[in-house]
Design a protein around this motif. Structure first.
Motif, short mmCIF file in Angstrom:
data_model
loop_
_atom_site.label_atom_id
_atom_site.label_comp_id
_atom_site.label_asym_id
_atom_site.label_seq_id
_atom_site.Cartn_x
_atom_site.Cartn_y
_atom_site.Cartn_z
N SER A 196 0.83 -1.22 0.00
CA SER A 196 0.00 0.00 0.00
C SER A 196 0.86 1.26 0.00
O SER A 196 0.47 2.28 -0.57
CB SER A 196 -0.94 0.00 1.20
OG SER A 196 -0.26 -0.42 2.34
N SER B 95 -3.05 -3.66 -2.84
CA SER B 95 -3.67 -3.12 -1.63
C SER B 95 -4.17 -1.73 -2.00
O SER B 95 -4.19 -1.38 -3.17
CB SER B 95 -2.63 -2.99 -0.52
OG SER B 95 -2.10 -4.24 -0.20
N GLY B 96 -4.55 -0.97 -1.02
CA GLY B 96 -4.81 0.44 -1.26
C GLY B 96 -6.27 0.84 -1.39
O GLY B 96 -6.56 2.02 -1.60
N ALA B 97 -7.21 -0.12 -1.26
CA ALA B 97 -8.62 0.25 -1.41
C ALA B 97 -9.07 1.14 -0.25
O ALA B 97 -9.74 2.16 -0.46
CB ALA B 97 -9.48 -1.01 -1.48
N ILE B 98 -8.66 0.76 0.95
CA ILE B 98 -9.13 1.53 2.11
C ILE B 98 -8.55 2.94 2.07
O ILE B 98 -9.27 3.94 2.25
CB ILE B 98 -8.76 0.80 3.43
CG1 ILE B 98 -9.58 -0.51 3.51
CG2 ILE B 98 -9.04 1.69 4.65
CD1 ILE B 98 -9.25 -1.41 4.66
N ASN C 266 -7.58 -8.28 -5.05
CA ASN C 266 -7.55 -7.72 -3.70
C ASN C 266 -8.48 -8.56 -2.84
O ASN C 266 -9.25 -9.36 -3.36
CB ASN C 266 -7.99 -6.25 -3.70
CG ASN C 266 -7.62 -5.51 -2.39
OD1 ASN C 266 -7.04 -6.09 -1.47
ND2 ASN C 266 -7.96 -4.23 -2.31
N GLU C 267 -8.38 -8.38 -1.54
CA GLU C 267 -9.34 -9.06 -0.68
C GLU C 267 -10.69 -8.37 -0.83
O GLU C 267 -10.76 -7.15 -1.01
CB GLU C 267 -8.88 -8.98 0.78
CG GLU C 267 -9.86 -9.64 1.72
CD GLU C 267 -9.25 -10.07 3.04
OE1 GLU C 267 -8.11 -9.68 3.34
OE2 GLU C 267 -9.93 -10.82 3.77
N ASP D 102 -12.88 -6.90 0.85
CA ASP D 102 -12.97 -6.35 2.21
C ASP D 102 -14.40 -6.11 2.66
O ASP D 102 -14.70 -6.13 3.85
CB ASP D 102 -12.20 -5.02 2.27
CG ASP D 102 -10.70 -5.22 2.19
OD1 ASP D 102 -10.17 -6.06 2.92
OD2 ASP D 102 -10.06 -4.53 1.38
N ASN E 260 -3.57 -10.05 5.88
CA ASN E 260 -2.88 -8.97 5.17
C ASN E 260 -2.67 -9.44 3.75
O ASN E 260 -2.84 -10.61 3.43
CB ASN E 260 -1.56 -8.64 5.84
CG ASN E 260 -0.71 -9.88 5.94
OD1 ASN E 260 -0.26 -10.39 4.93
ND2 ASN E 260 -0.54 -10.39 7.13
N ASN E 261 -2.27 -8.52 2.89
CA ASN E 261 -2.16 -8.88 1.48
C ASN E 261 -0.90 -9.68 1.14
O ASN E 261 -0.80 -10.20 0.04
CB ASN E 261 -2.29 -7.64 0.60
CG ASN E 261 -3.75 -7.31 0.33
OD1 ASN E 261 -4.65 -7.84 1.01
ND2 ASN E 261 -4.01 -6.47 -0.66
N THR F 201 0.61 -2.74 6.02
CA THR F 201 -0.20 -3.48 6.97
C THR F 201 0.54 -4.67 7.56
O THR F 201 0.53 -4.91 8.76
CB THR F 201 -1.48 -4.01 6.29
OG1 THR F 201 -1.80 -3.14 5.23
CG2 THR F 201 -2.60 -4.13 7.26
#
Ligand code: GLU
Length: 380
Positions: free
Chosen positions: A21, A59-62, A143-144, A146, A157-158, A220
């Motif tokens: 991220s 990552s990075g969606a949040i 991605n997960e 979420d 975690n990713n 993360t």
């Protein structure tokens, strides 16, 4: 003679690239760092032209969601984070699409939960979808999911997601791109004399402590989850790299075997897909406790598990589901597919194979878990 990176890298036809991220966030104008994605797309374009299939774990969606909603502080409540991921994921994919479009590379969003990979048929479906995307020359961006993954069922975690997706895609290599040059003997931020470990030939349990001590280099998962990822990969027979994603042309240089980053050499033969699922994908539905004789037969003679060696069962499962086999002192011996339901196994445990028909009224080959459907758990 020590093995060379190039032996593995020149043979890698399908690779998973996990993007931390920290590499993707921090752009004051767009939230998602377009400059990084533009460089990534250019390098993936080169790899694709060499016939290498690429999959990205992002990552990075949040954080993209936080940017969109103007939040400065990451909320703690799970449902807030899930809502942010839902907002941010589309911004993230938009940024991937925009940057990959320049090279006419198509990307596909794939969102997974731990549960998807724990069930054999869902795992097989996801695998088929990825293979189709590769066939069409499309780069899957995973991605997960979420929005639906709550704490108890998260990948964590990713880095862990990256490992499982490497198994799922049957990839030849996992590259974890982060914001540090690799794995160091100590935290380089605390000790400038810390040494970069370029090649890891054997997994040393001291690594986990070193990574804990260094207390994550950012992101993360931090270094701890990367080291655990490396342990998994080495044992599964797949090489892994940790490298600095901000370095110029990092991906291309890694694939050209330049001695940057940390390379973890596999210490086992590449596991078959089915065994990898048993080892890392599936989640056991219950436990079968076995006696010392059976433990010896399994571990030393590579035998299947028979009813006579079963002492007790814990949990409930159907025939064909995955269980954990546990030996004396609660030692976890293996994971495997059980040919009997828990109820049936409770009726026949301790019996000789010749007495099974009388007890359950049907012919059976007698193995509780066949050795071909079993994967042993290595003790740390
Ligand atoms: N899935 C999370 C996100 O996209 C990231 C988890 C991680 O970085 O480990 O924000």
């Amino acid at each position: 003679m020590t093995p060379e990176r190039s032996i593995y890298l020149s043979r890698a036809r399908r690779i998973v690239i996990k993007i931390g991220s920290s590499l993707l966030t921090g752009d004051k104008k767009h939230g998602v760092k377009n400059s990084f994605l533009a460089r990534l797309a250019g390098q993936i374009n080169i790899l694709k032209s060499r016939g290498v299939q690429c999959l990205i774990v992002t990552s990075g969606a949040i954080s993209a969601g936080m940017f969109e909603l103007g939040l400065k502080k990451r909320p703690e409540e799970m449902s807030e984070l899930q809502a942010l991921a839902a907002v941010g994921q589309s911004n993230l994919m938009h940024a991937y699409k925009k940057n990959f479009d320049r090279y006419k590379i198509k990307v596909a969003q794939v969102l997974l939960t731990r549960e998807d990979l724990s069930q054999r048929h869902r795992y097989a479906n996801a695998h088929r979808t990825l293979m189709k995307l590769f066939q069409h020359g499309i780069v899957p961006v995973v991605n997960e999911n979420d929005t639906v993954a709550v704490e108890e069922i998260k990948f964590g975690n990713n880095d862990t997601l990256g490992v499982l997706v490497t198994h799922l895609a049957e990839a030849d290599l996992l590259i974890i791109l982060t914001d540090t040059d690799g794995f160091f003997s100590e935290d380089p931020r605390l000790n400038p004399k810390a040494k970069l470990i370029s090649n890891v030939f054997q997994f040393d349990h001291g690594f986990e402590k070193m990574a804990t001590r260094s207390n994550s280099i950012i992101g993360t998962g931090g270094m701890k989850s990367k080291i655990l990822a490396a342990k998994n990969m080495m044992r599964s027979g797949v090489p892994m790299l940790i490298a600095n994603g901000t370095a110029h042309n990092a991906l291309r240089r890694l694939l050209d075997s330049e001695p940057i980053g940390t390379f973890f050499f596999p210490t086992a033969k590449k596991m078959k897909s089915r065994k990898r699922w048993l080892a890392w994908g599936g989640i056991p539905k219950g436990e079968i406790f076995i006696d010392d004789g059976a433990q010896k037969a399994l571990l030393e003679k590579n035998k299947s598990l028979l009813p006579t060696g079963v002492r007790k069962t814990v949990g409930s499962w159907h025939a064909g589901e995955m269980v954990k086999i546990v030996g004396s002192n609660h030692r976890e011996i293996a994971n495997g597919i059980c040919n009997f339901s828990a109820t049936e196994l409770n009726q026949i445990m301790g019996l000789k194979t010749s007495d099974l028909f009388d007890r359950i009224g049907r012919e059976t080959s007698g193995e509780v878990v066949h050795r071909d459907n079993m994967v042993k758990i290595e003790i740390d």
